[in-house]
Design a protein around this motif. Structure first.
Motif, PDB file in Angstrom:
ATOM      1  N   TYR A   1       1.100   3.780  -3.078  1.00 28.88           N
ATOM      2  CA  TYR A   1       1.070   5.431  -2.691  1.00 28.88           C
ATOM      3  C   TYR A   1       2.086   6.468  -3.285  1.00 28.88           C
TER       4      TYR A   1
ATOM      5  N   SER B   1       2.687  10.015   5.351  1.00 27.56           N
ATOM      6  CA  SER B   1       2.960   9.464   4.012  1.00 27.56           C
ATOM      7  C   SER B   1       2.898  10.416   2.719  1.00 27.56           C
ATOM      8  N   ARG B   2       2.083  11.414   3.200  1.00 23.18           N
ATOM      9  CA  ARG B   2       1.994  12.458   1.958  1.00 23.18           C
ATOM     10  C   ARG B   2       3.189  13.227   1.932  1.00 23.18           C
TER      11      ARG B   2
ATOM     12  N   ASP C   1       0.761  -1.267   0.138  1.00 26.03           N
ATOM     13  CA  ASP C   1      -0.111  -0.104   0.117  1.00 26.03           C
ATOM     14  C   ASP C   1       0.779   1.382  -0.129  1.00 26.03           C
TER      15      ASP C   1
ATOM     16  N   ASP D   1       1.989   6.355  -7.170  1.00 28.14           N
ATOM     17  CA  ASP D   1       0.755   7.084  -7.472  1.00 28.14           C
ATOM     18  C   ASP D   1       1.223   8.674  -7.459  1.00 28.14           C
ATOM     19  N   ARG D   2       1.592   9.098  -6.161  1.00 28.27           N
ATOM     20  CA  ARG D   2       1.845  10.562  -5.848  1.00 28.27           C
ATOM     21  C   ARG D   2       3.089  10.949  -6.892  1.00 28.27           C
TER      22      ARG D   2
END
Length: 316
Positions: free
Chosen positions: A85, A225-226, A81, A88-89
């Motif tokens: 992420y 995470s971001r 996951d 994709d980012r």
């Protein structure tokens, strides 16, 4: 968690698959946000030019490199996951600056490896695949001293860029590398490129070919995470100086600096920098010209924000 040797083996296979100064400020001055309408301490243009000069790290004698081929991200030692992420980012940020992303089975050219033993991993992967880090031309990387710094870095995230000078029209490599064929045949060593008669412009530009990013998972406490994904996206898309002092600006590059200001991820400063980098002409022989184009992009972004705030004060 992968051991360093196993991580190196996994990363090595990915690498082979991929082929081929700012002036000091008063301590009391607050970090500057791009959207601020008033900049205290220094004129806005000087502040912007300082940021651009501080963070950019082109190879010696070359202009800043950019992606021209589709970007393809792969991860090592990151749970599914979290890995998706990040992938994709990076693709989302790349799309914003018109960098294409590869398909599901693309050949990786951005490899992100995580380990709690990051320094040993960095040593292992550079020893296993030396040509992936230094292909053999002084124009393709930051050099031996920088590679030693990459190996020994104690930073939470370290990165290494490889770029090639290419013909802007054909995208063919314009330098010879070890292993290229020699002789008098039409395919000898590097492809022939046109030589411009202009004293101002050149058809040789610099393309990013490979980025290796090593994340020290033992230093991620308190990092969202971001924030991590945006940090990785920024250094994957641009040649950033690991030693850059960005504490005077609100930037994703301050994510791990508790004494400096950063947002929850990419800031307007960061987006404007990338947009300027990818919109710049980059065909002028004066390598500083690209920096000026990037600075102008940031200034335009500031003006757009100022106009928006003037029209709608609720956006403050």
């Amino acid at each position: 968690m992968l051991k360093p040797t196993l991580a190196a083996a996994a990363l090595g296979s990915l690498l082979f698959a991929s082929g081929a100064m700012a002036q000091p400020q008063d301590d009391a001055e607050e970090p500057t946000r791009l959207e601020d309408l008033t900049v205290i301490g220094r004129p806005l243009q000087r502040l912007i030019e300082s940021f651009v000069t501080e963070v950019g790290a082109p190879n010696q004698g070359r202009s800043l490199a950019r992606w021209r081929n589709p970007i393809c991200v792969s991860t090592v030692n990151i749970e599914q996951d979290g890995a998706q992420y990040i992938i994709d980012r990076v693709a989302e940020v790349a799309d914003r600056v018109n960098v294409r992303s590869g398909g599901p089975h693309c050949s990786p050219n951005v490899v992100v490896v995580a380990s709690a033993d990051a320094t040993n991993v960095a040593h292992a992967i550079t020893e296993r695949s030396p040509l992936s880090f230094r292909p053999g031309s002084s124009t393709t990387d930051q050099g031996a001293a920088a590679l030693r710094a990459f190996r020994e870095s104690a930073a939470p995230v370290r990165w290494w860029h490889v770029s090639f000078p290419v013909d802007r029209d054909t995208n063919l490599r314009a330098v010879r590398l070890p292993g290229d064929p020699c002789g008098d045949t039409p395919v000898s060593w590097a492809p022939a490129v046109k030589i411009s008669a202009s004293n101002l412009t050149t058809q040789i530009v610099d393309n990013l070919q490979r980025v290796i990013i090593v994340v020290d998972s033992s230093q991620l406490a308190g990092i969202e995470s971001r924030q991590l994904a945006d940090y990785i996206a920024f250094v994957a898309l641009a040649q950033i100086d690991p030693q850059a002092d960005t504490s005077r600006y609100v930037s994703v590059l301050n994510t791990f600096d508790k004494s400096a200001a950063s947002g929850e991820g990419m800031t307007e400063w960061d987006y404007a920098y990338l947009e300027g980098l990818y919109k710049a002409q980059m065909t002028l022989k004066n390598t500083r010209a690209g920096n000026l184009e990037i600075a102008q992009s940031i200034h335009r972004a500031h003006n757009r924000l100022a106009d928006t705030q003037a029209a709608d004060p609720s956006t403050d």
